[in-house]
Design a protein around this motif. Structure first.
Motif, mmCIF file in Angstrom:
data_model
loop_
_atom_site.group_PDB
_atom_site.id
_atom_site.type_symbol
_atom_site.label_atom_id
_atom_site.label_comp_id
_atom_site.label_asym_id
_atom_site.label_seq_id
_atom_site.Cartn_x
_atom_site.Cartn_y
_atom_site.Cartn_z
ATOM 1 N N PHE A 1 0.810 -1.210 0.000
ATOM 2 C CA PHE A 1 0.000 0.000 0.000
ATOM 3 C C PHE A 1 0.847 1.266 0.000
ATOM 4 C CE2 PHE A 1 -4.166 -1.902 1.819
ATOM 5 C CZ PHE A 1 -4.329 -2.612 0.633
ATOM 6 N N LEU A 2 2.072 1.193 0.510
ATOM 7 C CA LEU A 2 2.938 2.367 0.435
ATOM 8 C C LEU A 2 3.275 2.687 -1.025
ATOM 9 C CD1 LEU A 2 4.733 4.526 1.852
ATOM 10 C CD2 LEU A 2 6.582 2.835 1.817
ATOM 11 N N ILE A 3 3.479 1.662 -1.796
ATOM 12 C CA ILE A 3 3.791 1.867 -3.212
ATOM 13 C C ILE A 3 2.526 2.261 -3.974
ATOM 14 C CG2 ILE A 3 4.868 0.816 -5.242
ATOM 15 C CD1 ILE A 3 6.680 1.050 -2.754
ATOM 16 N N GLY A 4 1.430 1.606 -3.656
ATOM 17 C CA GLY A 4 0.179 1.932 -4.319
ATOM 18 C C GLY A 4 -0.834 0.813 -4.168
ATOM 19 N N LYS A 5 -2.124 1.207 -4.061
ATOM 20 C CA LYS A 5 -3.183 0.225 -3.954
ATOM 21 C C LYS A 5 -3.634 -0.217 -5.343
ATOM 22 C CE LYS A 5 -4.948 2.091 0.404
ATOM 23 N NZ LYS A 5 -6.143 2.628 1.114
ATOM 24 N N PRO A 6 -4.328 -1.371 -5.418
ATOM 25 C CA PRO A 6 -4.855 -1.802 -6.722
ATOM 26 C C PRO A 6 -5.890 -0.807 -7.241
ATOM 27 C CG PRO A 6 -4.848 -3.613 -5.133
ATOM 28 C CD PRO A 6 -4.572 -2.366 -4.357
ATOM 29 N N VAL A 7 -5.743 -0.438 -8.510
ATOM 30 C CA VAL A 7 -6.656 0.535 -9.123
ATOM 31 C C VAL A 7 -6.965 0.078 -10.549
ATOM 32 C CG1 VAL A 7 -5.879 2.490 -7.738
ATOM 33 C CG2 VAL A 7 -4.678 1.920 -9.880
ATOM 34 N N PRO A 8 -8.077 0.585 -11.145
ATOM 35 C CA PRO A 8 -8.375 0.247 -12.542
ATOM 36 C C PRO A 8 -7.286 0.744 -13.485
ATOM 37 C CG PRO A 8 -10.291 1.179 -11.428
ATOM 38 C CD PRO A 8 -9.131 1.395 -10.510
ATOM 39 N N TYR A 9 -7.351 0.259 -14.695
ATOM 40 C CA TYR A 9 -6.308 0.530 -15.682
ATOM 41 C C TYR A 9 -6.096 2.023 -15.911
ATOM 42 C CZ TYR A 9 -4.062 0.944 -20.237
ATOM 43 O OH TYR A 9 -3.224 1.299 -21.268
ATOM 44 N N ASP A 10 -7.161 2.783 -16.168
ATOM 45 C CA ASP A 10 -7.002 4.202 -16.483
ATOM 46 C C ASP A 10 -6.372 4.952 -15.330
ATOM 47 O OD1 ASP A 10 -8.086 3.789 -18.972
ATOM 48 O OD2 ASP A 10 -10.133 4.266 -18.337
ATOM 49 N N GLU A 11 -6.834 4.670 -14.113
ATOM 50 C CA GLU A 11 -6.270 5.348 -12.938
ATOM 51 C C GLU A 11 -4.820 4.947 -12.748
ATOM 52 O OE1 GLU A 11 -7.093 5.766 -8.117
ATOM 53 O OE2 GLU A 11 -8.594 4.804 -9.420
ATOM 54 N N PHE A 12 -4.488 3.705 -12.998
ATOM 55 C CA PHE A 12 -3.102 3.251 -12.864
ATOM 56 C C PHE A 12 -2.198 4.013 -13.836
ATOM 57 C CE2 PHE A 12 0.463 0.590 -14.111
ATOM 58 C CZ PHE A 12 0.995 0.224 -12.889
ATOM 59 N N VAL A 13 -2.632 4.142 -15.072
ATOM 60 C CA VAL A 13 -1.802 4.836 -16.064
ATOM 61 C C VAL A 13 -1.595 6.284 -15.672
ATOM 62 C CG1 VAL A 13 -1.710 5.629 -18.457
ATOM 63 C CG2 VAL A 13 -2.438 3.286 -17.931
ATOM 64 N N SER A 14 -2.684 6.940 -15.279
ATOM 65 C CA SER A 14 -2.571 8.363 -14.943
ATOM 66 C C SER A 14 -1.784 8.592 -13.668
ATOM 67 C CB SER A 14 -3.968 8.971 -14.811
ATOM 68 O OG SER A 14 -4.670 8.348 -13.751
ATOM 69 N N THR A 15 -1.855 7.649 -12.755
ATOM 70 C CA THR A 15 -1.202 7.834 -11.455
ATOM 71 C C THR A 15 0.250 7.394 -11.463
ATOM 72 O OG1 THR A 15 -3.321 7.491 -10.347
ATOM 73 C CG2 THR A 15 -1.331 7.294 -8.998
ATOM 74 N N PHE A 16 0.529 6.267 -12.085
ATOM 75 C CA PHE A 16 1.849 5.682 -11.901
ATOM 76 C C PHE A 16 2.726 5.696 -13.154
ATOM 77 C CE2 PHE A 16 -0.954 3.569 -8.828
ATOM 78 C CZ PHE A 16 -0.314 3.912 -7.643
ATOM 79 N N LEU A 17 2.160 5.892 -14.306
ATOM 80 C CA LEU A 17 3.002 5.890 -15.506
ATOM 81 C C LEU A 17 3.195 7.285 -16.096
ATOM 82 C CD1 LEU A 17 1.963 2.657 -17.450
ATOM 83 C CD2 LEU A 17 3.779 3.003 -15.777
ATOM 84 N N THR A 18 2.160 8.129 -16.015
ATOM 85 C CA THR A 18 2.288 9.479 -16.572
ATOM 86 C C THR A 18 3.275 10.303 -15.773
ATOM 87 O OG1 THR A 18 0.011 9.366 -17.354
ATOM 88 C CG2 THR A 18 1.045 11.538 -17.271
ATOM 89 N N ALA A 19 3.177 10.182 -14.448
ATOM 90 C CA ALA A 19 4.118 10.928 -13.592
ATOM 91 C C ALA A 19 4.513 10.042 -12.435
ATOM 92 C CB ALA A 19 3.466 12.215 -13.081
ATOM 93 N N GLN A 20 5.788 9.758 -12.334
ATOM 94 C CA GLN A 20 6.272 8.941 -11.230
ATOM 95 C C GLN A 20 6.241 9.765 -9.952
ATOM 96 O OE1 GLN A 20 7.256 5.772 -11.292
ATOM 97 N NE2 GLN A 20 7.011 5.426 -13.492
ATOM 98 N N VAL A 21 5.590 9.226 -8.909
ATOM 99 C CA VAL A 21 5.393 9.953 -7.659
ATOM 100 C C VAL A 21 6.491 9.575 -6.682
ATOM 101 C CG1 VAL A 21 3.829 10.381 -5.746
ATOM 102 C CG2 VAL A 21 2.916 10.011 -8.043
ATOM 103 N N ALA A 22 7.066 10.613 -6.033
ATOM 104 C CA ALA A 22 8.094 10.355 -5.026
ATOM 105 C C ALA A 22 7.461 9.798 -3.771
ATOM 106 C CB ALA A 22 8.837 11.646 -4.705
ATOM 107 N N LEU A 23 8.118 8.796 -3.177
ATOM 108 C CA LEU A 23 7.589 8.155 -1.968
ATOM 109 C C LEU A 23 8.224 8.763 -0.736
ATOM 110 C CD1 LEU A 23 7.709 4.455 -3.136
ATOM 111 C CD2 LEU A 23 5.705 5.925 -2.974
ATOM 112 N N PRO A 24 7.477 8.813 0.384
ATOM 113 C CA PRO A 24 8.069 9.314 1.635
ATOM 114 C C PRO A 24 9.157 8.380 2.121
ATOM 115 C CG PRO A 24 5.906 8.362 2.046
ATOM 116 C CD PRO A 24 6.073 8.398 0.561
ATOM 117 N N THR A 25 10.145 8.923 2.765
ATOM 118 C CA THR A 25 11.246 8.116 3.291
ATOM 119 C C THR A 25 11.123 8.026 4.793
ATOM 120 O OG1 THR A 25 12.610 10.106 3.442
ATOM 121 C CG2 THR A 25 12.765 8.818 1.425
ATOM 122 N N ALA A 26 11.821 7.043 5.337
ATOM 123 C CA ALA A 26 11.748 6.833 6.787
ATOM 124 C C ALA A 26 12.475 7.915 7.523
ATOM 125 C CB ALA A 26 12.362 5.470 7.094
#
Length: 748
Positions: A723-748
Motif C-alpha cells: 500500500f505504500l507503493i500503491g493500492k490496486p486501481v483500474p487501468y485508467d487510474e493506474f496509467v494516470s497515477t503511476f506511468l504518466t508521472a512517477q510519484v516520489a515516496l516518503p522516506t523513513a
C-alpha cells in the motif's frame, strides 16, 4: 540289549518280510506231526519201541532250531533247517508204519508233505529243490541200504512222485502264496497310507454316524477344539459348536436326508479355552461295509480368511487413515436415518465440518503432520458425540456427523463443542497449526423436511455460511424459516461466474511494483474483480467457489487474455513495462490455459518476457512435477515465472531449487514487521541472499510504511509492492497515477 523298534518301523518291517510273523503258523504243522507220532506209538505195532522213540527224538532238533531262530533278527522265524530236519522224522514214521503194515506200502509217507508245504509257504525256490532232493533220499536210502523185501525197488516210483510234488506242485503253491503275500502287503500299505493320511491331514477330519456322533477324529480336528481325539469320540460334533448356533446339526440333517450328496457350509466352533474358531465344513456320505453309512467331514480353519474378509469389509466402509466411517458408509447411514424419519417423524441433525487453513499444515509442515492432525480431529469428534451417532470422514479435511436423536438446540451445543475442541487442540500445537479451526454447518432433519431440499446440500451450504462469517464457528439453519442458507448463494455463484465470463463482467485492477534500484514503477500485478451492479466483488468471495465448481481454468484463461491485451497497451506507454498475472493451482498444466497464453501473446504481438506468471507456493506443492513441466513449456515461449508467497510453505527452498522461477515474492508475513522484528529481518536477509546467489530477483510484499521500505532497501530487495507503493486501481487510474508521472515516496 536289542534295540527298540518304533511302531512305524515295525509296520515297515512287517510289510517288507511277511514271513516274520507270530509262531501261530507252526501250530498246524506241529499238530500234524504229533498226530503222526501218535499213530505210530498206538498198538498194534511190530517194530521195536525205540523206532517210535527215535521219531519223537527227531522232533527235538526241529523245536530247538525253531526257537533259536526266533532270537535272530536277520533270519526268518521259520528257519529252513527246521523244515529239513522234518525229513528224518517223516522217514522214521514211514518205516515204523510200513513195518506195522507188513510191507513198505506205508500211507505215512504223506508226512513228507510237512516240510515241502513248510518251505513252499515260507522258503525260497532253492530251498524247495533241497526239499525235493531230501524227499527222494528218504525213499532211496532204505532201498539202497536195506533193500528187498522190506524196501523193494518199486519204492522208486513213490520217490519219483514225491520229487514231482516238490519240484512241480510246490513251486506253483509257492507262487500262489507269494501273490497272496504281495496282495496282502499292498492292502496293508494302502490301509496304512489311508491311516496316515487321515491322522496326519493338515486340516481336521471327522467321521460321524448318521446321528452326527463322532466315530473318529484326526489330530488336526482335535487341535482345533483343544482336546485329545479320544475325548471327542462319542460326542455329537454339534456339541463343539459355539453356543446358540445349530448349523452343524442342520448340516448333518441335510446330508442324511439325501437332499445333498456333498455339502459345504461354515460355522463357528468353541475351543476348550472359550475361543471361537471359524471353520468351513465340507462333508459327504460314504458307505462302509462294517459301519454302514458314515459321514466324512473335512473341517478347515478359516479364521485368518474370515479376519481378512472382515478387514476388507471394514475398509470398504471406513476411512483408512482415521478409522471413521467413510463417505460410502456415511451416505448409507444417512439414507437409513432418512427412512426412519419418514416412518416416525424427523429427529436428529446433520453436521458438516471443514477444517479452516488445513492446507497450510500440509504445505508448511508436510503431509505426515496433516495426516496426524486429521487422526486427532477424528478422535475428538468421536468423543464429542454419543455411541449411537455416526462420525465420518467424507474426504480431505471434511467430516460429517449424524446425530440420530435430538433437536436444534442439541445440534447447536454439539456444533459449538466441536468448534471449541478443535480450537483448543490447535492452540496446543506449534507453527501454522495454531491457525487451524473448524467451520461447522448444522441442519436438523426437521428443517430439511421444511425446505424439501437434500439435507446434505443444505448442510454443505450452511457450513459455508460459517466460513463466510469468519470461520471458527457454527452456522445453524433455523427451523420454521424458509430462508435458505446464505451460502446457497454459492450455488448461484456458479451461474454468476459463468455469466461474468460470457458477458465480460470481470475487471482487472493493477497494483504497482517499484524497482528499488531507481524507484520507478516498472511492473504491476494484475488483480481480478467481479462487477455486480454497483458492487465490486473481491476474488476472496468467489475464487474458492470457482475452484470448487471447476470454473477456475476458464477464469484464468479470461484473465490471461485480457491481461496480455492490457500489457500491449501499457508497453506502448513504457516499452519495458511488465505484468504479473496470478494462476490458480487448478490451471497449472491445463491445455486450455496454455493455449490462451500462446494465442494472446501472438494476437497482441507482445514480447513474452514482459509476461510474468505468478504461481503460489501452495499451488506448486500440489504437484511439483506438473508445475515444473508447465514452467518449462511456458519458459520456452520466453515468459518469466514468479514464486508467490515464498517462505509460507515448509518446502520453500526445495521448490526454489527444483522449479523454474525468475522472481521470488517474499511472503508478507516476513515483511510486515521486518522493521520491528530482528527474526523477520534475518529471514528476509537469508531469502534475499539465496535468491541472489541463484540469479533470481526478489519482490517484497506488504510494504506498507517507509520504515519497512528502508529495511528492504538495506537488505537488497529488488522490488517492492504494498500500500505504500500503491493500492490496486483500474487501468485508467493506474496509467494516470503511476506511468504518466512517477510519484516520489516518503522516506523513513
Amino acid at each position: 540289549m536289542r534295540p527298540r523298534v518304533s511302531g512305524t518301523a515295525a509296520r515297515e518291517s512287517s510289510s517288507a518280510d511277511p514271513r516274520r510273523d507270530t509262531p501261530a503258523l507252526a501250530l498246524p504243522f506241529a499238530a500234524v506231526a504229533g498226530i503222526g507220532l501218535l499213530t505210530v506209538v498206538l498198538p498194534p505195532y511190530d517194530r521195536p519201541w525205540w523206532v517210535a522213540g527215535l521219531a519223537a527224538l527227531s522232533l527235538v532238533p526241529v523245536v530247538i532250531v525253531f526257537f533259536v531262530s526266533q532270537r535272530r533278527d536277520e533270519a526268518s522265524w521259520l528257519h529252513p533247517l527246521a523244515a529239513y530236519l522234518l525229513f528224518p522224522y517223516a522217514a522214521l514214521l514211514h518205516d515204523a508204519a510200513g513195518a506195522s503194515a507188513g510191507g513198505s506200502a506205508s500211507g505215512m509217507s504223506v508226512f513228507l508233505l510237512l516240510p515241502i508245504l513248510w518251505l513252499a509257504i515260507t522258503g525260497t525256490l532253492r530251498q524247495l529243490w533241497v526239499a525235493s532232493a531230501l524227499a527222494v533220499l528218504t525213499f532211496a536210502i532204505p532201498i539202497l541200504v536195506i533193500g528187498a523185501p522190506s524196501y523193494p525197488s518199486g519204492d522208486w516210483r513213490r520217490a519219483v512222485v514225491w520229487a514231482a510234488v516238490a519240484l512241480v506242485i510246490a513251486p506253483v503253491l509257492q507262487r500262489i502264496v507269494r501273490d497272496l503275500e504281495r496282495q496282502g502287503r499292498r492292502a496293508r500299505v494302502a490301509s496304512e497310507r489311508v491311516e496316515r493320511l487321515f491322522d496326519d491331514a493338515p486340516h481336521g477330519v471327522a467321521l460321524l454316524d448318521p446321528a452326527g456322533r463322532i466315530i473318529r477324529v484326526n489330530t488336526s480336528m482335535a487341535v482345533l477344539v483343544g482336546l485329545d481325539p479320544p475325548e471327542m469320540v462319542g460326542h455329537e460334533l454339534g456339541a463343539f459348536e459355539s453356543p446358540g448356533e445349530d448349523r452343524i446339526q442342520d448340516h448333518v440333517v441335510r446330508l442324511v436326508s439325501g437332499r445333498d450328496q456333498a455339502l459345504e457350509s461354515e460355522c463357528t466352533l468353541r475351543d476348550s479355552g472359550g475361543n471361537d474358531v471359524s471353520v468351513s465344513l465340507s462333508s459327504t456320505v460314504v458307505g462302509d461295509r462294517g459301519m454302514g453309512e458314515v459321514i466324512m467331514v473335512n473341517v478347515v480353519d478359516i479364521s485368518d480368511r474370515r479376519r481378512y474378509l472382515d478387514r476388507l469389509s471394514h475398509l470398504a466402509d471406513h476411512d483408512v487413515l482415521t478409522g471413521l466411517a467413510n463417505r460410502r458408509r456415511f451416505e448409507s447411514e444417512l439414507q437409513r436415518h432418512l427412512d426412519r424419519c419418514r416412518r416416525h417423524g424427523p429427529t436428529g441433525a446433520l453436521l458438516l465440518l471443514d477444517l479452516d487453513n488445513f492446507k497450510q499444515v500440509n504445505d508448511s509442515l508436510g503431509h505426515n503432520a496433516g495426516d496426524q492432525l486429521l487422526v486427532t480431529i477424528g478422535g475428538l469428534l468421536r468423543r464429542a458425540v454419543r455411541d449411537t451417532d455416526v462420525v465420518a470422514r467424507l474426504g480431505g479435511d471434511e467430516f460429517g456427523v449424524i446425530l440420530t436423536d435430538g433437536d436444534q438446540d442439541g445440534a447447536t451445543r454439539v456444533g459449538h463443542s466441536i468448534v471449541d475442541l478443535v480450537r483448543a487442540h490447535a492452540a496446543t500445537l506449534d507453527g501454522v497449526r495454531r491457525r487451524v479451526t473448524a467451520s461447522v454447518g448444522a441442519v436438523t432433519f426437521k428443517a430439511a423436511s421444511e425446505h424439501a431440499t437434500d439435507i446434505l446440500a443444505l448442510a454443505d451450504m450452511t457450513m459455508y455460511d460459517a466460513k463466510d462469517a469468519g470461520r471458527n464457528q457454527i452456522a445453524v439453519l433455523p427451523e420454521g424459516e424458509l430462508r435458505p442458507p446464505r451460502s446457497a448463494a454459492r450455488l448461484l455463484w456458479q451461474s454468476r461466474i459463468e455469466a461474468a465470463l460470457e458477458h465480460d463482467r470481470f475487471e482487472l485492477h493493477l497494483q504497482p511494483i517499484m524497482n528499488l534500484a531507481d524507484d520507478r514503477i516498472t511492473s504491476a500485478e494484475v488483480l481480478l474483480r467481479l462487477r455486480e451492479e454497483d458492487e465490486l466483488v473481491p476474488p476472496s468471495r468467489f475464487v474458492y467457489i470457482a475452484e470448487r465448481v471447476g470454473l477456475m481454468p476458464l477464469v484464468d484463461a479470461w484473465v490471461v487474455e485480457h491481461s496480455v491485451e492490457m500489457l500491449a497497451k501499457l508497453r506502448r506507454i513504457d516499452p519495458t513495462f511488465a505484468l504479473e498475472v496470478n494462476l490458480s493451482g487448478h490451471s497449472i498444466g491445463r491445455p486450455d490455459v496454455e493455449q490462451a497464453i500462446c494465442d494472446s501473446l501472438t494476437v497482441h504481438d507482445v514480447d513474452p518476457s514482459a509476461l510474468i506468471l505468478e504461481i503460489t507456493e501452495t499451488a506448486a506443492v500440489g504437484d511439483v512435477a506438473l508445475a515444473r513441466a508447465f514452467a518449462e513449456r511456458i519458459t520456452d515461449l520466453g515468459c518469466a515465472f514468479a514464486l508467490d508467497d515464498f517462505g509460507a510453505g515448509f518446502g520453500s527452498f526445495y521448490y526454489l531449487k527444483h522449479l523454474l522461477f525468475d522472481y521470488v515474492k517474499i511472503d508478507g508475513e516476513f515483511v510486515a514487521h521486518v522493521h520491528e522484528s530482528q527474526v523477520d529481518r534475518t529471514i528476509l536477509r537469508s531469502i534475499v541472499g539465496i535468491a541472489r546467489d541463484l540469479g533470481k530477483r526478489t519482490v517484497a510484499e506488504f510494504v506498507s510504511s517507509p520504515d519497512i521500505l528502508a529495511v528492504c532497501r538495506a537488505e537488497g530487495v529488488d522490488l517492492a509492492q504494498g500500500f505504500l507503493i500503491g493500492k490496486p486501481v483500474p487501468y485508467d487510474e493506474f496509467v494516470s497515477t503511476f506511468l504518466t508521472a512517477q510519484v516520489a515516496l516518503p522516506t523513513a
